[in-house]
Design an enzyme around this catalytic site. Sequence first.
Site, PDB file in Angstrom:
ATOM      1  N   LYS A 106      50.746 -24.838 -15.947  1.00 33.75           N
ATOM      2  CA  LYS A 106      50.366 -24.491 -17.321  1.00 33.75           C
ATOM      3  C   LYS A 106      49.077 -25.213 -17.691  1.00 33.75           C
ATOM      4  O   LYS A 106      48.687 -25.230 -18.853  1.00 33.75           O
ATOM      5  CB  LYS A 106      51.491 -24.884 -18.283  1.00 33.75           C
ATOM      6  CG  LYS A 106      52.694 -23.969 -18.158  1.00 33.75           C
ATOM      7  CD  LYS A 106      53.758 -24.282 -19.190  1.00 33.75           C
ATOM      8  CE  LYS A 106      54.911 -23.302 -19.044  1.00 33.75           C
ATOM      9  NZ  LYS A 106      56.146 -23.815 -19.629  1.00 33.75           N
ATOM     10  N   GLY A 166      42.880 -25.906 -17.170  1.00 32.30           N
ATOM     11  CA  GLY A 166      41.743 -26.285 -16.321  1.00 32.30           C
ATOM     12  C   GLY A 166      41.967 -25.838 -14.887  1.00 32.30           C
ATOM     13  O   GLY A 166      41.069 -25.281 -14.235  1.00 32.30           O
ATOM     14  N   ASP A 168      49.689 -29.954  -7.119  1.00 35.98           N
ATOM     15  CA  ASP A 168      49.895 -31.274  -7.712  1.00 35.98           C
ATOM     16  C   ASP A 168      48.698 -32.112  -7.318  1.00 35.98           C
ATOM     17  O   ASP A 168      48.336 -32.195  -6.143  1.00 35.98           O
ATOM     18  CB  ASP A 168      51.201 -31.931  -7.279  1.00 35.98           C
ATOM     19  CG  ASP A 168      51.569 -33.031  -8.260  1.00 35.98           C
ATOM     20  OD1 ASP A 168      51.831 -32.714  -9.446  1.00 35.98           O
ATOM     21  OD2 ASP A 168      51.552 -34.214  -7.881  1.00 35.98           O
ATOM     22  N   PHE A 180      37.828 -30.744 -16.354  1.00 35.94           N
ATOM     23  CA  PHE A 180      38.950 -31.181 -17.182  1.00 35.94           C
ATOM     24  C   PHE A 180      39.400 -32.536 -16.681  1.00 35.94           C
ATOM     25  O   PHE A 180      38.838 -33.075 -15.722  1.00 35.94           O
ATOM     26  CB  PHE A 180      40.090 -30.146 -17.127  1.00 35.94           C
ATOM     27  CG  PHE A 180      40.807 -30.064 -15.803  1.00 35.94           C
ATOM     28  CD1 PHE A 180      41.996 -30.755 -15.599  1.00 35.94           C
ATOM     29  CD2 PHE A 180      40.292 -29.297 -14.757  1.00 35.94           C
ATOM     30  CE1 PHE A 180      42.658 -30.677 -14.380  1.00 35.94           C
ATOM     31  CE2 PHE A 180      40.961 -29.218 -13.536  1.00 35.94           C
ATOM     32  CZ  PHE A 180      42.142 -29.913 -13.336  1.00 35.94           C
ATOM     33  N   LYS A 188      31.362 -27.564  -8.661  1.00 34.96           N
ATOM     34  CA  LYS A 188      32.644 -28.287  -8.525  1.00 34.96           C
ATOM     35  C   LYS A 188      33.553 -27.523  -7.560  1.00 34.96           C
ATOM     36  O   LYS A 188      34.239 -28.129  -6.739  1.00 34.96           O
ATOM     37  CB  LYS A 188      33.331 -28.456  -9.892  1.00 34.96           C
ATOM     38  CG  LYS A 188      34.683 -29.158  -9.749  1.00 34.96           C
ATOM     39  CD  LYS A 188      35.429 -29.439 -11.030  1.00 34.96           C
ATOM     40  CE  LYS A 188      36.806 -30.032 -10.693  1.00 34.96           C
ATOM     41  NZ  LYS A 188      37.694 -30.237 -11.834  1.00 34.96           N
TER      42      LYS A 188
HETATM   43  O1  LIG Z   1      39.139 -34.803 -13.634  1.00 33.35           O
HETATM   44  C1  LIG Z   1      39.966 -34.170 -13.020  1.00 33.35           C
HETATM   45  N1  LIG Z   1      39.543 -33.150 -12.233  1.00 33.35           N
HETATM   46  C2  LIG Z   1      40.340 -32.441 -11.459  1.00 33.35           C
HETATM   47  O2  LIG Z   1      39.914 -31.516 -10.757  1.00 33.35           O
HETATM   48  C3  LIG Z   1      41.710 -32.815 -11.493  1.00 33.35           C
HETATM   49  N2  LIG Z   1      42.777 -32.380 -10.847  1.00 33.35           N
HETATM   50  C4  LIG Z   1      43.795 -33.107 -11.311  1.00 33.35           C
HETATM   51  N3  LIG Z   1      43.394 -34.007 -12.208  1.00 33.35           N
HETATM   52  C5  LIG Z   1      44.208 -34.979 -12.961  1.00 33.35           C
HETATM   53  O3  LIG Z   1      45.478 -35.032 -12.431  1.00 33.35           O
HETATM   54  C6  LIG Z   1      46.426 -34.429 -13.312  1.00 33.35           C
HETATM   55  C7  LIG Z   1      47.237 -33.463 -12.533  1.00 33.35           C
HETATM   56  O4  LIG Z   1      48.614 -33.649 -12.753  1.00 33.35           O
HETATM   57  P1  LIG Z   1      49.561 -32.458 -12.355  1.00 33.35           P
HETATM   58  O5  LIG Z   1      49.181 -31.991 -10.986  1.00 33.35           O
HETATM   59  O6  LIG Z   1      50.957 -32.837 -12.578  1.00 33.35           O
HETATM   60  O7  LIG Z   1      49.121 -31.299 -13.340  1.00 33.35           O
HETATM   61  P2  LIG Z   1      49.496 -31.005 -14.842  1.00 33.35           P
HETATM   62  O8  LIG Z   1      50.727 -31.761 -15.242  1.00 33.35           O
HETATM   63  O9  LIG Z   1      48.287 -31.177 -15.685  1.00 33.35           O
HETATM   64  O10 LIG Z   1      49.832 -29.435 -14.751  1.00 33.35           O
HETATM   65  P3  LIG Z   1      50.976 -28.728 -13.846  1.00 33.35           P
HETATM   66  O11 LIG Z   1      50.244 -28.025 -12.752  1.00 33.35           O
HETATM   67  O12 LIG Z   1      51.892 -29.788 -13.330  1.00 33.35           O
HETATM   68  O13 LIG Z   1      51.649 -27.753 -14.763  1.00 33.35           O
HETATM   69  C8  LIG Z   1      45.586 -33.653 -14.318  1.00 33.35           C
HETATM   70  O14 LIG Z   1      46.252 -33.487 -15.541  1.00 33.35           O
HETATM   71  C9  LIG Z   1      44.360 -34.526 -14.398  1.00 33.35           C
HETATM   72  O15 LIG Z   1      44.622 -35.609 -15.226  1.00 33.35           O
HETATM   73  C10 LIG Z   1      42.120 -33.858 -12.337  1.00 33.35           C
HETATM   74  N4  LIG Z   1      41.260 -34.510 -13.106  1.00 33.35           N
HETATM   75 MG   LIG Z   2      52.266 -31.891 -13.975  1.00 32.16          MG
END
Ligand SMILES: O=c1[nH]c(=O)c2ncn([C@@H]3O[C@H](COP(=O)(O)OP(=O)(O)OP(=O)(O)O)[C@@H](O)[C@H]3O)c2[nH]1
Ligand SMILES: [Mg+2]
Length: 204
Positions: free
Chosen positions: A9, A12, A70, A153, A176
């Site tokens: 969800k 980004g 993830d 993001f 990117k």
């Molecule tokens: O500057 C960034 N550029 C990127 O390219 C990037 N990729 C990941 N992240 C960080 O790591 C978390 C993922 O956590 P995450 O994989 O659990 O995702 P999320 O919880 O946002 O969404 P979901 O996929 O789980 O629904 C994100 O929220 C970001 O804070 C990034 N930060």
């Molecule tokens: Mg997550």
Amino acid sequence: MTEIVIATKNAGKVREFAALFEKRGIEVKSLLDFPDVPDVEETGSTFAENAKIKAEAAADRLRRPVIADDSGLAVDALGGRPGVYSARYAGEEKNDARNIAKLLSELEGVPMEKRTARFHCALAVAIPGRPTAVVEATCDGYITEAPRGEGGFGYDPVFYVPERGKTMAELAPDEKNVISHRAKALAKLEEQWDDIIGEKGESE
Ligand SMILES: O=c1[nH]c(=O)c2ncn([C@@H]3O[C@H](COP(=O)(O)OP(=O)(O)OP(=O)(O)O)[C@@H](O)[C@H]3O)c2[nH]1
Ligand SMILES: [Mg+2]
């Protein structure tokens, strides 16, 4: 295959996957299009485990192939934190600005050469009735002392990419999407795509 569901969800991520798959002629759907799919708890201790948990839960529910991402940031001076807790570093409400503020305050006084970090991305492909495949990739850089740039993001405004002389948020989306952990993981997935998707995917 003309369409793939990404079990996220995070808008980004959806944006980046849409651009990355567009080049391949595949339309991206996400859990923003399937709001009835419940959130799952990310209880894994690695990116790969969490990607698998998210992909399998959504594939079970939707009965179709799903990719989950993830990802997160590992900072050497912080012993690899925030790691799998990157999204919820400054609290469960997942606020990028607060996460960045917390990161910069934890790194206060750490000189640039010791601010090394890397983004990780694990992608899991879950197809009902098949074993889940996982690929992983990283992208190396440094944490800046202040945010710069408007793109991307998450931690992008404080993630400096030495080869480009810019933060991730200062790069154009296309730039990117060539160097990022996510783009590299997707390229690996593509190498294994035929083995993972096989005939089932082709008949979609
Ligand atoms: O500057 C960034 N550029 C990127 O390219 C990037 N990729 C990941 N992240 C960080 O790591 C978390 C993922 O956590 P995450 O994989 O659990 O995702 P999320 O919880 O946002 O969404 P979901 O996929 O789980 O629904 C994100 O929220 C970001 O804070 C990034 N930060
Ligand atoms: Mg997550």
